[in-house]
Design an enzyme around this catalytic site. Structure first.
Site, PDB file in Angstrom:
ATOM      1  N   ARG A  36     -37.757-112.077  -6.729  1.00  0.00           N
ATOM      2  CA  ARG A  36     -37.416-110.680  -6.455  1.00  0.00           C
ATOM      3  C   ARG A  36     -37.688-109.759  -7.640  1.00  0.00           C
ATOM      4  O   ARG A  36     -37.993-108.597  -7.476  1.00  0.00           O
ATOM      5  CB  ARG A  36     -35.928-110.598  -6.116  1.00  0.00           C
ATOM      6  CG  ARG A  36     -35.678-110.401  -4.657  1.00  0.00           C
ATOM      7  CD  ARG A  36     -34.213-110.287  -4.407  1.00  0.00           C
ATOM      8  NE  ARG A  36     -33.450-111.158  -5.318  1.00  0.00           N
ATOM      9  CZ  ARG A  36     -32.192-111.519  -5.138  1.00  0.00           C
ATOM     10  NH1 ARG A  36     -31.554-111.075  -4.102  1.00  0.00           N
ATOM     11  NH2 ARG A  36     -31.579-112.302  -5.986  1.00  0.00           N
ATOM     12  N   HIS A  83     -33.313-135.486  -7.513  1.00  0.00           N
ATOM     13  CA  HIS A  83     -33.978-135.761  -8.792  1.00  0.00           C
ATOM     14  C   HIS A  83     -33.611-137.145  -9.349  1.00  0.00           C
ATOM     15  O   HIS A  83     -34.316-137.673 -10.195  1.00  0.00           O
ATOM     16  CB  HIS A  83     -33.735-134.638  -9.808  1.00  0.00           C
ATOM     17  CG  HIS A  83     -32.392-134.667 -10.469  1.00  0.00           C
ATOM     18  ND1 HIS A  83     -31.261-134.192  -9.882  1.00  0.00           N
ATOM     19  CD2 HIS A  83     -32.001-135.112 -11.690  1.00  0.00           C
ATOM     20  CE1 HIS A  83     -30.233-134.329 -10.703  1.00  0.00           C
ATOM     21  NE2 HIS A  83     -30.653-134.888 -11.813  1.00  0.00           N
ATOM     22  N   GLU A 116     -20.030-137.928 -16.349  1.00  0.00           N
ATOM     23  CA  GLU A 116     -20.567-136.801 -17.122  1.00  0.00           C
ATOM     24  C   GLU A 116     -19.478-136.250 -18.037  1.00  0.00           C
ATOM     25  O   GLU A 116     -18.293-136.343 -17.710  1.00  0.00           O
ATOM     26  CB  GLU A 116     -21.025-135.689 -16.179  1.00  0.00           C
ATOM     27  CG  GLU A 116     -22.142-136.098 -15.243  1.00  0.00           C
ATOM     28  CD  GLU A 116     -22.595-134.928 -14.397  1.00  0.00           C
ATOM     29  OE1 GLU A 116     -23.552-134.263 -14.792  1.00  0.00           O
ATOM     30  OE2 GLU A 116     -21.977-134.665 -13.351  1.00  0.00           O
ATOM     31  N   HIS A 157     -27.046-138.314  -4.811  1.00  0.00           N
ATOM     32  CA  HIS A 157     -27.463-139.196  -5.904  1.00  0.00           C
ATOM     33  C   HIS A 157     -26.867-140.608  -5.800  1.00  0.00           C
ATOM     34  O   HIS A 157     -27.585-141.607  -5.897  1.00  0.00           O
ATOM     35  CB  HIS A 157     -27.071-138.603  -7.256  1.00  0.00           C
ATOM     36  CG  HIS A 157     -27.562-137.205  -7.474  1.00  0.00           C
ATOM     37  ND1 HIS A 157     -28.755-136.747  -6.981  1.00  0.00           N
ATOM     38  CD2 HIS A 157     -27.011-136.158  -8.133  1.00  0.00           C
ATOM     39  CE1 HIS A 157     -28.920-135.469  -7.337  1.00  0.00           C
ATOM     40  NE2 HIS A 157     -27.875-135.091  -8.034  1.00  0.00           N
ATOM     41  N   LYS A 174     -35.919-140.478 -11.645  1.00  0.00           N
ATOM     42  CA  LYS A 174     -35.570-141.029 -12.966  1.00  0.00           C
ATOM     43  C   LYS A 174     -36.250-142.379 -13.151  1.00  0.00           C
ATOM     44  O   LYS A 174     -36.276-143.202 -12.234  1.00  0.00           O
ATOM     45  CB  LYS A 174     -34.045-141.187 -13.097  1.00  0.00           C
ATOM     46  CG  LYS A 174     -33.321-139.854 -13.237  1.00  0.00           C
ATOM     47  CD  LYS A 174     -31.830-140.075 -13.455  1.00  0.00           C
ATOM     48  CE  LYS A 174     -31.069-138.764 -13.339  1.00  0.00           C
ATOM     49  NZ  LYS A 174     -30.965-138.025 -14.586  1.00  0.00           N
ATOM     50  N   LYS A 181     -31.704-129.855  -3.275  1.00  0.00           N
ATOM     51  CA  LYS A 181     -30.334-129.911  -2.790  1.00  0.00           C
ATOM     52  C   LYS A 181     -29.587-128.663  -3.235  1.00  0.00           C
ATOM     53  O   LYS A 181     -30.028-128.060  -4.218  1.00  0.00           O
ATOM     54  CB  LYS A 181     -29.649-131.189  -3.275  1.00  0.00           C
ATOM     55  CG  LYS A 181     -29.188-131.152  -4.748  1.00  0.00           C
ATOM     56  CD  LYS A 181     -28.432-132.382  -5.100  1.00  0.00           C
ATOM     57  CE  LYS A 181     -26.970-132.151  -5.247  1.00  0.00           C
ATOM     58  NZ  LYS A 181     -26.559-131.497  -6.481  1.00  0.00           N
ATOM     59  N   ASP A 227     -21.581-132.854  -4.092  1.00  0.00           N
ATOM     60  CA  ASP A 227     -22.500-132.560  -5.197  1.00  0.00           C
ATOM     61  C   ASP A 227     -23.207-133.826  -5.701  1.00  0.00           C
ATOM     62  O   ASP A 227     -24.364-133.768  -6.100  1.00  0.00           O
ATOM     63  CB  ASP A 227     -21.700-131.915  -6.340  1.00  0.00           C
ATOM     64  CG  ASP A 227     -22.581-131.476  -7.501  1.00  0.00           C
ATOM     65  OD1 ASP A 227     -23.541-130.730  -7.240  1.00  0.00           O
ATOM     66  OD2 ASP A 227     -22.317-131.870  -8.657  1.00  0.00           O
TER      67      ASP A 227
HETATM   68  C1  BG6 Z   1     -26.905-132.241 -10.059  1.00  0.00           C
HETATM   69  C2  BG6 Z   1     -25.483-131.830  -9.834  1.00  0.00           C
HETATM   70  O1  BG6 Z   1     -27.528-132.543  -8.848  1.00  0.00           O
HETATM   71  O2  BG6 Z   1     -26.938-133.389 -10.909  1.00  0.00           O
HETATM   72  C3  BG6 Z   1     -24.775-131.570 -11.143  1.00  0.00           C
HETATM   73  O3  BG6 Z   1     -25.444-130.658  -9.041  1.00  0.00           O
HETATM   74  C4  BG6 Z   1     -24.917-132.750 -12.077  1.00  0.00           C
HETATM   75  O4  BG6 Z   1     -23.391-131.283 -10.933  1.00  0.00           O
HETATM   76  C5  BG6 Z   1     -26.371-133.182 -12.186  1.00  0.00           C
HETATM   77  O5  BG6 Z   1     -24.404-132.381 -13.344  1.00  0.00           O
HETATM   78  C6  BG6 Z   1     -26.487-134.476 -12.963  1.00  0.00           C
HETATM   79  O6  BG6 Z   1     -27.844-134.736 -13.219  1.00  0.00           O
HETATM   80  P1  BG6 Z   1     -28.289-135.610 -14.486  1.00  0.00           P
HETATM   81  O7  BG6 Z   1     -29.757-135.758 -14.315  1.00  0.00           O
HETATM   82  O8  BG6 Z   1     -27.875-134.830 -15.692  1.00  0.00           O
HETATM   83  O9  BG6 Z   1     -27.529-136.904 -14.376  1.00  0.00           O
END
Ligand code: BG6
Length: 484
Positions: free
Chosen positions: A51, A178, A216, A240, A182, A148, A235
């Site tokens: 935008r 993602h 995390e 994941h 990895k 996502k 999330d």
């Molecule tokens: C994202 C989540 O998909 O993955 C986040 O929305 C999370 O909350 C992140 O922190 C973690 O990704 P990575 O690659 O840092 O483990």
């Protein structure tokens, strides 16, 4: 080291949301790395579309800054960076109106690979898809990439799938998780299906249980508004952790092809049993003297959303009947550490008199940081004093084992984007997979909402709430330590 970088075909990549956080942090710095590695053909172009009223020079400057900030040491290569920036264009676009579309149509070529990255809110997917067709930009070979969250439940995911399906065939749709990009996650498949050693033991005759941990240290500050509507289940688990579970639990596909792999993953999701409410522990991190609590970060003093979840799951099939899969993930935990641990059963009988302790083989696959594998084996304690047994790690840290080659490891986003250009969907989620994953998660969420379950508080910097420990203690088991 001999470079194994194989250039992809010439492409035009349009990034809708090209000025956004993901584009600046991950997509563009990743593309620059691939460019420097020689994987991006000289005639390829990247077109940012968003935008903001920017011209191409302004966009190039924005991306130069982003690469400097997020691109690591490589951004010091000014000559390559300039060459890369020369391949960037920018179009101010109105996703819901007509502004900018004619310009975009003039820029995107029809005789090269076309990819459209929808790095925007899912509510815009339909508008973008439709305009790409009405303006005759997309064709039957174009690829679209979506991020996502892919829906927030089965109903919304279905609706999104239908919207996309109106304009694109499933073979054109690349749904990113993602985690699948990895390096070590792909190594899961290499370890399982490239070695004769593990597969015979990979079942309920030899495996006691499996633990999947994604811990995390970050909190949700800065993205509290999004996170509070989502929570750890939506999330992290629905995507994941379930993908990790699938790769660990799936049957060997007949070949490493996109549909063969995804068919097997889908079977795992469909075989997941509903989880008993008392096998789910949800938590929220508490405040420390220096850091705010979850509720403060989320700016919702009455939030019941979980920043931590642990659960015990079962897969109802011949291979895994009776083997618990313990999953846990959380924010503000004691370390950033993700691991999958396959804990094998005790020996049926020990021949050693002195063998009082429980000795177990454990295969742990460290996803991050310090990517590697570790197999715990039992040996004799060195020195005199009879036959005493100890457990030692057969540890392989990929960075050490692979030497220079480890530096060649690409970030998840770079790999996945190059796979889009190659037309390889193996590491992307198929529509039916995403729907099946929501089909399993929905009733669990509906269940705790109906019960008004309140998440347990846990200390920031800990391993989660006490109840999560109890989940395993009750089964006479123990979580693995969360450590770097
Ligand atoms: C994202 C989540 O998909 O993955 C986040 O929305 C999370 O909350 C992140 O922190 C973690 O990704 P990575 O690659 O840092 O483990």
């Amino acid at each position: 080291m001999v470079s194994r970088v194989i250039p992809v075909e010439t492409f035009d990549l349009v990034i809708f949301g090209g000025t956004g956080d993901l584009a600046r942090r991950k997509i563009l710095p990743g593309l620059f790395r691939r460019f420097r590695a020689g994987q991006m053909p000289a005639q390829s172009r990247i077109i940012g579309a968003a935008r903001s009223e920017l011209d191409t020079a302004g966009y190039r400057q924005m991306i130069a800054d982003a690469v400097a900030e997020f691109g690591g040491d490589e951004s010091n290569d000014k000559k390559s960076l300039q060459d890369f920036l020369d391949r960037l264009d920018y179009v101010t676009i109105d996703a819901k109106g007509e502004g900018g579309w004619a310009t975009l149509a003039g820029l995107v070529r029809q005789d090269v690979v076309q990819a459209f990255y929808f790095s925007v809110a899912p509510s815009l997917f339909g508008d973008l898809a439709e305009r790409l067709h009405t303006h005759k930009i997309a064709n039957a070979k174009s690829r679209i990439v979506v991020e996502k969250p892919f829906g927030r439940d089965l109903e919304t995911a279905r609706a999104l799938n239908q919207t996309l399906a109106t304009h694109f065939h499933e073979s054109q749709i690349y749904r990113i998780d993602h985690y699948l990009g990895k390096e070590t996650v792909q190594n899961l498949m290499a370890v399982r299906f490239g070695n004769v050693l593990f597969e015979p033991l990979w079942n309920n005759h030899y495996v006691d249980h499996i633990q999947i941990t994604v811990a995390e240290t970050v909190g949700v500050g800065g993205r509290g508004a999004y996170y509070d509507k989502s929570g750890a289940m939506r999330d992290m688990v629905q995507n994941h952790l379930m993908q990790l579970l699938c790769l660990i639990a799936m049957e060997p596909p007949s070949q490493f092809g996109a549909d063969e792999v995804r068919d097997e993953k889908l079977k795992v999701i469909r075989a997941l049993e509903p989880v008993e409410p008392h096998h789910i522990v949800r938590g929220q991190y508490d405040a420390t003297t220096d850091e705010p609590s979850y509720r403060n970060d989320a700016e919702n003093p009455r939030s019941f959303t979980e920043s931590f979840i642990a659960m015990k799951c079962h897969i109802a099939n011949w291979r895994w009947a009776g083997v618990p899969f313990y999953l846990r993930t959380g924010k503000r935990m004691k370390a950033r550490s993700s691991e999958i641990a396959v804990v094998f059963k005790d020996l049926g009988h020990s021949i050693f008199d002195d063998d009082q302790a429980r000795h177990r083989n454990i295969l742990s696959i460290r996803l991050q940081p310090n990517e590697g594998m570790d197999l715990q084996v039992t040996i004799k304690e060195p020195g005199p004093g009879g036959m005493r047994l100890i457990d030692v790690p057969l540890d392989m840290t990929f960075a050490e084992a692979l030497g220079d080659d480890a530096e060649d490891v690409t970030d998840a986003y770079e790999r996945l984007i190059m796979d889009v250009i190659r037309g390889n969907q193996t590491l992307f989620m198929r529509g039916d997979e995403v729907e099946a994953a929501w089909g399993w998660t929905d009733p669990l969420i509906v269940g705790w909402e109906a019960r008004n379950d309140v998440p347990k508080l846990y200390d920031a910097g800990s391993a989660g709430p006490e109840d999560a420990m109890m989940l395993l203690h009750r089964d006479n088991r123990k979580w693995r330590d969360i450590k770097v």
